[in-house]
Scaffold this motif. Structure first.
Motif, PDB file in Angstrom:
ATOM      1  N   GLN A 184     -57.778 -52.682 -41.920  1.00 34.17           N
ATOM      2  CA  GLN A 184     -57.721 -53.319 -43.246  1.00 34.17           C
ATOM      3  C   GLN A 184     -58.878 -52.853 -44.123  1.00 34.17           C
ATOM      4  OE1 GLN A 184     -57.891 -57.681 -43.267  1.00 34.17           O
ATOM      5  NE2 GLN A 184     -55.906 -57.681 -44.316  1.00 34.17           N
ATOM      6  N   ASP A 228     -58.262 -49.121 -45.068  1.00 33.46           N
ATOM      7  CA  ASP A 228     -57.176 -48.949 -46.040  1.00 33.46           C
ATOM      8  C   ASP A 228     -56.795 -50.321 -46.598  1.00 33.46           C
ATOM      9  OD1 ASP A 228     -55.028 -48.250 -47.580  1.00 33.46           O
ATOM     10  OD2 ASP A 228     -53.865 -47.324 -45.957  1.00 33.46           O
ATOM     11  N   LEU A 235     -53.240 -51.839 -47.215  1.00 25.34           N
ATOM     12  CA  LEU A 235     -52.375 -52.337 -46.150  1.00 25.34           C
ATOM     13  C   LEU A 235     -52.258 -53.853 -46.176  1.00 25.34           C
ATOM     14  CD1 LEU A 235     -53.437 -50.114 -43.096  1.00 25.34           C
ATOM     15  CD2 LEU A 235     -51.233 -50.083 -44.294  1.00 25.34           C
ATOM     16  N   ALA A 293     -51.954 -54.435 -41.905  1.00 24.77           N
ATOM     17  CA  ALA A 293     -52.889 -53.751 -41.009  1.00 24.77           C
ATOM     18  C   ALA A 293     -52.760 -54.299 -39.584  1.00 24.77           C
ATOM     19  CB  ALA A 293     -54.314 -53.930 -41.521  1.00 24.77           C
ATOM     20  N   VAL A 330     -49.832 -44.595 -43.063  1.00 29.76           N
ATOM     21  CA  VAL A 330     -49.692 -45.227 -41.757  1.00 29.76           C
ATOM     22  C   VAL A 330     -49.275 -44.205 -40.707  1.00 29.76           C
ATOM     23  CG1 VAL A 330     -48.362 -46.910 -40.419  1.00 29.76           C
ATOM     24  CG2 VAL A 330     -49.185 -47.497 -42.715  1.00 29.76           C
TER      25      VAL A 330
END
Length: 388
Positions: free
Chosen positions: A45, A48, A51, A55, A142
Motif C-alpha cells: 500500500q 503503490d 492500490l 493491496a 500489479v
C-alpha cells in the motif's frame, strides 16, 4: 476405521489429486497466509498508494503464489520418486511450506539425492521461466509486482532448500555423501541432521545477533520469520538425528534374538497340562486355536496363581490373555521389515513361529522398544516392590 477422505479432512482441505497423489491444504497454511497479508499488505500500500485496500488482496495473491511454488516443489519430489517406484502417499501444504509423505521404499544414496534435489530444481526452473516472462513482456502495475514476487519466491525457495542440512533437501547431499563413504545410512542421517543445526545457528547469527552487535535492532517481521524458520529447522534436524540413531540400532531388532522362550499348546489344555508343557511354569505358554494359529498367552505368574488341587480341572483359557488379531511373526523377521509389520498389529505381545508354524518364542513390544531406544519403557523402570 476412518476413510481416506475423513482422515484428509481432519488434516486439512483436500484439493484433489495430481498424477495420482492426493494434495491437502493443511489448516495451518492459513496462519502463514494471514501473516503474509498483514505483513506485506501495508508495504504494498505504501509502495503503490493507488492500490488502496486492494493491496491486501495482492498480498493474499502473494501467499497463493508461494503455495503454488511449494506445490510444484513437492510434485517434483513425488514425480521423481515415482520413476524409481517409490509411492507417494500425499502432499501436504502447511505452515512450514509443505512436505511429501512417501510410503515404504528401499532407497540408495544416489536415488535419495536425485529425489531430494528435484524439488529445488523445479523452483529454479520456475524462477528462470518467470525471469524470461519479465524480460520479454515487461509487465506493469500489479502484474509486475506479482511476477517479481513469483520470481524471487522460487529463487529463494530453491537456494534455501539446497543448504546442506536436514530437513532441507540439500541435507540429502550430506546424507548421501556420508552414506556412500561409510556404507551407513544412519551415520549419513545424523551428519545431515547436525548440518541442519549448524544452519540454524548461522541464521540466528546473521539475522539476529549481527544487527544487535551493529547497534541496531532486527526488523520485527524478519525476527518473527527467523524464529519460525529456525524453530522448524531445529525440530526437523533434531528429528533427523534421532531417526539416524534409531536406524543405527535396526540391526539389533530380530524376532529370534529378542523373543523369550515360549511353547505352543492347544487352547483346549488345562492349567496342569500347561504347567507340564512349560517345564513347571518357567516359560510363557501360547495357546493355539483349532486352526493352529496363536490366540492367547498364559504368563507364568497367572499359572502360579492357580491352586495345585484345581489345576487339572481349570481350563488354560481361564487364565490366558488374548493376543491381538494376527499377532504372530516368523522367527527370521528382523530390522525395518519387522518394525513395519509390528506397527500394523494390535497388542504388545507377539508369538514367534518357525517355518512349520510351531511356536518357538514370545516377542514383547517392550523388548523391541528397549533395543531400539537403548532405554527400558517407563513402566519397566519402576522401583522394585512398587505396585502399579
Amino acid at each position: 476405521m476412518p476413510t481416506e477422505t475423513g482422515s484428509s479432512r481432519r488434516e486439512g482441505i483436500p484439493l484433489g489429486r495430481i498424477a495420482g497423489v492426493p494434495v491437502i491444504l493443511a489448516y495451518s497454511w492459513f496462519i502463514i497466509a494471514a501473516f503474509t497479508v498483514v505483513a506485506y499488505g501495508p508495504i504494498l500500500q505504501i509502495n503503490d498508494p493507488s492500490l488502496g485496500v486492494a493491496a491486501y488482496y495482492v498480498a493474499f495473491a502473494y501467499a497463493l503464489l508461494l503455495a503454488l511454488s511449494v506445490l510444484v516443489h513437492e510434485l517434483a519430489h513425488a514425480l521423481t520418486a515415482k520413476m524409481y517406484g517409490w509411492p507417494s502417499e500425499k502432499i501436504v501444504l502447511n505452515l512450514w511450506g509443505g512436505h511429501t509423505q512417501f510410503e515404504s521404499f528401499t532407497a540408495t544414496p544416489g536415488r535419495s539425492l536425485v529425489v531430494a534435489l528435484a524439488g529445488p530444481a523445479a523452483n529454479f526452473v520456475l524462477a528462470g521461466a518467470t525471469w524470461l516472462v519479465i524480460s520479454a513482456a515487461s509487465p506493469t502495475g500489479v502484474a509486475d509486482t506479482l511476477t517479481n514476487i513469483f520470481f524471487w519466491a522460487n529463487l529463494v525457495i530453491g537456494i534455501f532448500n539446497v543448504l546442506p542440512g536436514l530437513p532441507l533437501d540439500g541435507g540429502r547431499l550430506v546424507e548421501s555423501a556420508v552414506w556412500k563413504a561409510t556404507g551407513s545410512h544412519a551415520k549419513g542421517t545424523i551428519a545431515a541432521g547436525w548440518g541442519g543445526r549448524i544452519i540454524v545457528a548461522a541464521l540466528v547469527l546473521w539475522f539476529v545477533v549481527r544487527p544487535l552487535l551493529a547497534g541496531g535492532r532486527p526488523d520485527t517481521s524478519m525476527l518473527l520469520i527467523t524464529v519460525l524458520v529456525c524453530g522448524f529447522l531445529w525440530m526437523g534436524a533434531s528429528a533427523s538425528i534421532q531417526q539416524g540413531r534409531l536406524r543405527s540400532r535396526l540391526h539389533l531388532v530380530s524376532a529370534a534374538a529378542l523373543a523369550e522362550p515360549a511353547v505352543g499348546i492347544a487352547e483346549t489344555a488345562t492349567v496342569a497340562e500347561v504347567l507340564q508343557a512349560a517345564a513347571g511354569g518357567g516359560a510363557a505358554v501360547v495357546l493355539c486355536g483349532p486352526d493352529g494359529r496363536p490366540a492367547s498367552v498364559v504368563e507364568a505368574s497367572a499359572l502360579a496363581a492357580v491352586p495345585a488341587p484345581v489345576a487339572a480341572a481349570t481350563p488354560a483359557t481361564a487364565v490366558a490373555r488374548a493376543l491381538g488379531a494376527g499377532a504372530y511373526v516368523p522367527e527370521w523377521a528382523k530390522g525395518q521389515e519387522l518394525l513395519q509389520y509390528l506397527s500394523q498389529l494390535e497388542g504388545q505381545d507377539y508369538a514367534v513361529i518357525d517355518h512349520n508354524g510351531r511356536v518357538t518364542g514370545l516377542l514383547r513390544q517392550s523388548a523391541v522398544v528397549t533395543v531400539i531406544t537403548g532405554k527400558a519403557p517407563r513402566e519397566n523402570r519402576r522401583p522394585q516392590g512398587q505396585n502399579r
